[in-house]
Design a protein around this motif. Structure first.
Motif, PDB file in Angstrom:
ATOM      1  N   TRP A 124       0.848  -1.191   0.000  1.00 43.83           N
ATOM      2  CA  TRP A 124       0.000   0.000   0.000  1.00 43.83           C
ATOM      3  C   TRP A 124       0.883   1.240   0.000  1.00 43.83           C
ATOM      4  O   TRP A 124       1.935   1.267   0.642  1.00 43.83           O
ATOM      5  CB  TRP A 124      -0.893   0.005   1.241  1.00 43.83           C
ATOM      6  CG  TRP A 124      -1.869  -1.116   1.266  1.00 43.83           C
ATOM      7  CD1 TRP A 124      -1.654  -2.387   1.728  1.00 43.83           C
ATOM      8  CD2 TRP A 124      -3.206  -1.094   0.785  1.00 43.83           C
ATOM      9  NE1 TRP A 124      -2.789  -3.134   1.580  1.00 43.83           N
ATOM     10  CE2 TRP A 124      -3.756  -2.369   0.996  1.00 43.83           C
ATOM     11  CE3 TRP A 124      -4.004  -0.116   0.206  1.00 43.83           C
ATOM     12  CZ2 TRP A 124      -5.057  -2.691   0.652  1.00 43.83           C
ATOM     13  CZ3 TRP A 124      -5.298  -0.432  -0.135  1.00 43.83           C
ATOM     14  CH2 TRP A 124      -5.821  -1.710   0.083  1.00 43.83           C
ATOM     15  N   ASN A 163     -13.742   1.144  -3.104  1.00 37.45           N
ATOM     16  CA  ASN A 163     -12.698   1.971  -3.708  1.00 37.45           C
ATOM     17  C   ASN A 163     -11.297   1.418  -3.470  1.00 37.45           C
ATOM     18  O   ASN A 163     -10.329   2.005  -3.941  1.00 37.45           O
ATOM     19  CB  ASN A 163     -12.767   3.399  -3.160  1.00 37.45           C
ATOM     20  CG  ASN A 163     -14.057   4.068  -3.528  1.00 37.45           C
ATOM     21  OD1 ASN A 163     -14.638   3.817  -4.565  1.00 37.45           O
ATOM     22  ND2 ASN A 163     -14.536   4.933  -2.644  1.00 37.45           N
ATOM     23  N   VAL A 201      -9.478   1.316  -0.640  1.00 32.51           N
ATOM     24  CA  VAL A 201      -8.729   2.310   0.128  1.00 32.51           C
ATOM     25  C   VAL A 201      -8.606   1.822   1.572  1.00 32.51           C
ATOM     26  O   VAL A 201      -9.599   1.481   2.199  1.00 32.51           O
ATOM     27  CB  VAL A 201      -9.429   3.692   0.098  1.00 32.51           C
ATOM     28  CG1 VAL A 201      -8.708   4.688   0.991  1.00 32.51           C
ATOM     29  CG2 VAL A 201      -9.527   4.215  -1.315  1.00 32.51           C
ATOM     30  N   LYS A 249      -5.039   7.970   4.197  1.00 33.07           N
ATOM     31  CA  LYS A 249      -5.497   6.993   3.207  1.00 33.07           C
ATOM     32  C   LYS A 249      -4.320   6.357   2.471  1.00 33.07           C
ATOM     33  O   LYS A 249      -3.340   7.013   2.145  1.00 33.07           O
ATOM     34  CB  LYS A 249      -6.393   7.674   2.186  1.00 33.07           C
ATOM     35  CG  LYS A 249      -7.674   8.202   2.775  1.00 33.07           C
ATOM     36  CD  LYS A 249      -8.522   8.843   1.699  1.00 33.07           C
ATOM     37  CE  LYS A 249      -8.050  10.280   1.559  1.00 33.07           C
ATOM     38  NZ  LYS A 249      -8.916  11.074   0.703  1.00 33.07           N
ATOM     39  N   TYR A 299      -3.467   3.570  -0.867  1.00 28.04           N
ATOM     40  CA  TYR A 299      -3.958   2.976  -2.110  1.00 28.04           C
ATOM     41  C   TYR A 299      -3.070   1.811  -2.467  1.00 28.04           C
ATOM     42  O   TYR A 299      -1.858   1.850  -2.235  1.00 28.04           O
ATOM     43  CB  TYR A 299      -3.977   4.013  -3.220  1.00 28.04           C
ATOM     44  CG  TYR A 299      -4.830   5.219  -2.851  1.00 28.04           C
ATOM     45  CD1 TYR A 299      -6.183   5.230  -3.149  1.00 28.04           C
ATOM     46  CD2 TYR A 299      -4.293   6.289  -2.159  1.00 28.04           C
ATOM     47  CE1 TYR A 299      -6.972   6.305  -2.771  1.00 28.04           C
ATOM     48  CE2 TYR A 299      -5.077   7.366  -1.781  1.00 28.04           C
ATOM     49  CZ  TYR A 299      -6.405   7.365  -2.103  1.00 28.04           C
ATOM     50  OH  TYR A 299      -7.192   8.429  -1.714  1.00 28.04           O
ATOM     51  N   ARG A 300      -3.667   0.782  -3.043  1.00 27.81           N
ATOM     52  CA  ARG A 300      -2.923  -0.442  -3.340  1.00 27.81           C
ATOM     53  C   ARG A 300      -1.800  -0.146  -4.353  1.00 27.81           C
ATOM     54  O   ARG A 300      -2.004   0.480  -5.369  1.00 27.81           O
ATOM     55  CB  ARG A 300      -3.862  -1.510  -3.884  1.00 27.81           C
ATOM     56  CG  ARG A 300      -3.250  -2.901  -3.805  1.00 27.81           C
ATOM     57  CD  ARG A 300      -4.241  -3.981  -4.126  1.00 27.81           C
ATOM     58  NE  ARG A 300      -5.334  -4.081  -3.183  1.00 27.81           N
ATOM     59  CZ  ARG A 300      -5.310  -4.810  -2.077  1.00 27.81           C
ATOM     60  NH1 ARG A 300      -4.233  -5.451  -1.736  1.00 27.81           N
ATOM     61  NH2 ARG A 300      -6.375  -4.871  -1.307  1.00 27.81           N
TER      62      ARG A 300
END
Length: 103
Positions: free
Chosen positions: A26, A87, A89, A97, A99-100
């Motif tokens: 991530w 999403n 997240v 946050k 994100y992959r």
């Protein structure tokens, strides 16, 4: 932290999620350290870990735990985890946050 019952959850994240759903790498777009969530092959009780990469070669590993329905890690203080599957997240209470990233 937000409350799912009062409708103050702006990201649509959930506290209840399968840890298998968040395994992988991530990345933060806000400058927080990269993380990796993985399942330990050395332990038989399906223990998951979160690995923080602050600098090249400097990694911190913390077990992902659960208390009263809240998933968290303890890295110099407790950080709760929540996940928005729609999403993709991942939200860490202290870092924001994620994100992959590419595996």
């Amino acid at each position: 932290m937000y409350s799912e019952t009062t409708g103050t959850n702006p990201l649509g994240t959930k506290n209840e999620f399968a840890l298998d759903d968040i395994t992988g790498r991530w990345k933060s777009r806000e400058g927080a350290p990269d993380i990796r969530v993985y399942k330990s092959k050395e332990r038989k009780n399906d223990c998951f870990f979160m690995e923080f990469a602050f600098k090249a070669g400097e990694l911190f590993r913390c077990p992902v735990k659960k208390y009263q329905g809240i998933r968290y890690v303890n890295l110099y203080g407790v950080m709760s985890l929540s996940y928005n599957a729609d999403n993709d997240v991942l939200q860490l209470s202290a870092y924001g946050k994620y994100y992959r990233g590419e595996d």
